[in-house]
Design a protein around this motif. Sequence first.
Motif, PDB file in Angstrom:
ATOM      1  N   UNK A 167       0.812  -1.219   0.000  1.00  0.00           N
ATOM      2  CA  UNK A 167       0.000   0.000   0.000  1.00  0.00           C
ATOM      3  C   UNK A 167       0.843   1.266   0.000  1.00  0.00           C
ATOM      4  N   UNK A 168       2.091   1.164   0.485  1.00  0.00           N
ATOM      5  CA  UNK A 168       2.947   2.364   0.566  1.00  0.00           C
ATOM      6  C   UNK A 168       4.036   2.381  -0.507  1.00  0.00           C
ATOM      7  N   UNK A 169       3.932   1.517  -1.504  1.00  0.00           N
ATOM      8  CA  UNK A 169       4.922   1.527  -2.566  1.00  0.00           C
ATOM      9  C   UNK A 169       4.878   2.856  -3.313  1.00  0.00           C
ATOM     10  N   UNK A 170       6.036   3.381  -3.735  1.00  0.00           N
ATOM     11  CA  UNK A 170       6.074   4.694  -4.389  1.00  0.00           C
ATOM     12  C   UNK A 170       5.299   4.716  -5.705  1.00  0.00           C
ATOM     13  N   UNK A 171       4.678   5.880  -5.980  1.00  0.00           N
ATOM     14  CA  UNK A 171       3.914   6.049  -7.218  1.00  0.00           C
ATOM     15  C   UNK A 171       4.202   7.416  -7.834  1.00  0.00           C
ATOM     16  N   UNK A 172       5.426   7.903  -7.609  1.00  0.00           N
ATOM     17  CA  UNK A 172       5.783   9.244  -8.065  1.00  0.00           C
ATOM     18  C   UNK A 172       5.918   9.327  -9.584  1.00  0.00           C
ATOM     19  N   UNK A 173       6.342   8.255 -10.218  1.00  0.00           N
ATOM     20  CA  UNK A 173       6.477   8.238 -11.675  1.00  0.00           C
ATOM     21  C   UNK A 173       5.460   7.276 -12.264  1.00  0.00           C
ATOM     22  N   UNK A 174       5.264   7.385 -13.557  1.00  0.00           N
ATOM     23  CA  UNK A 174       4.311   6.497 -14.233  1.00  0.00           C
ATOM     24  C   UNK A 174       4.731   5.041 -14.077  1.00  0.00           C
TER      25      UNK A 174
END
Length: 334
Positions: free
Chosen positions: A173-180
């Motif tokens: 649930x906390x995995x990074x999603x800053x880039x596509x």
Amino acid sequence: MPLALDGSAGSNRPSTGRAQISANNDLDAIRAWLSRFVDTRTTFENYRKEAERLVLWSVVMLGKPLASLTHEDCLRYQRFLADPQPAATWVAGGGRKHARTDARWRPFYGPLSPASQRQAIVILNALFSWLVQAGYLAGNPLSLSRQRARQAAPHITRYLEPSIWQEVKDYIATMPRDTARESAHAYRVRWLFTLLYLGGLRIAEVGANNMGQFSVRRDVDGTMRWWLTVHGKGGKERLIPATREMMVELSRYRQHLGLSALPSPNEDTPLVLPIGATTANGGTQTCAPLTRAALHAIVKEVFAGAAVKLRERDPSAAARADILEQASAHWLRH
């Protein structure tokens, strides 16, 4: 292969009787045995690997064909599996896998564990037994091996207790999603773990099945429900109930890819797609599913990441973090 080593005149060839296969040398006989498993890729590759290792060892180390191996030879081979020597001849440097056409290719990547040794002998025993049944060999040189006493069914120890499974879910649930790309990976991981945990799929089944195998069927009580038809181990087919949670996660994953929330019948979209495998208009390109190795790598990466997060948050939870680092996709089936 020289005539003396091809097995056509092996000392364990029957002097009388009619063979049930047309093979007259070891390689053709092994091919006939393997042909029974061509529809099950994993089994075929494992069986071919063990047969190939034995033939290479027999020819190189003993100078004799498979059809001349004795019981004593087989015992010697069992000891060899625990420590393939000379390593330069038998073991790939650094444990790395190389293509068979690469000069660095070797049959082994290191000593086999006790469990892998037993599995190798089980496979070879099946090979020898079949060759005897087929009339190619006079006897099975492994049949004299001491049989292990029947033991009580082992307790399942490789599983994730609820609190550790929660650590995995929290990490995802906390995995990074800053880039596509990070976002695509996070959505993919969440869906992959849903399939493995809620669906109980094997890694090989994730790669071998597609979204068009979800379908609505009438239950025994008349209720229409979603099911997933899985073509699994040994070519067997089974129906997996697709719970509401699974279907919500499927819709979440598909909509992130730009697809409709629910799959259409006979849709050939892989269950888990490589990142970037969608077209601009939301359709899916024709693409190969992720390999078993790639799926395994993703799962191990998540377990390792969850272990690191757990240690950082609670240094006293080292034992639980160790369990996460040891875990594999198969643990989720338990």
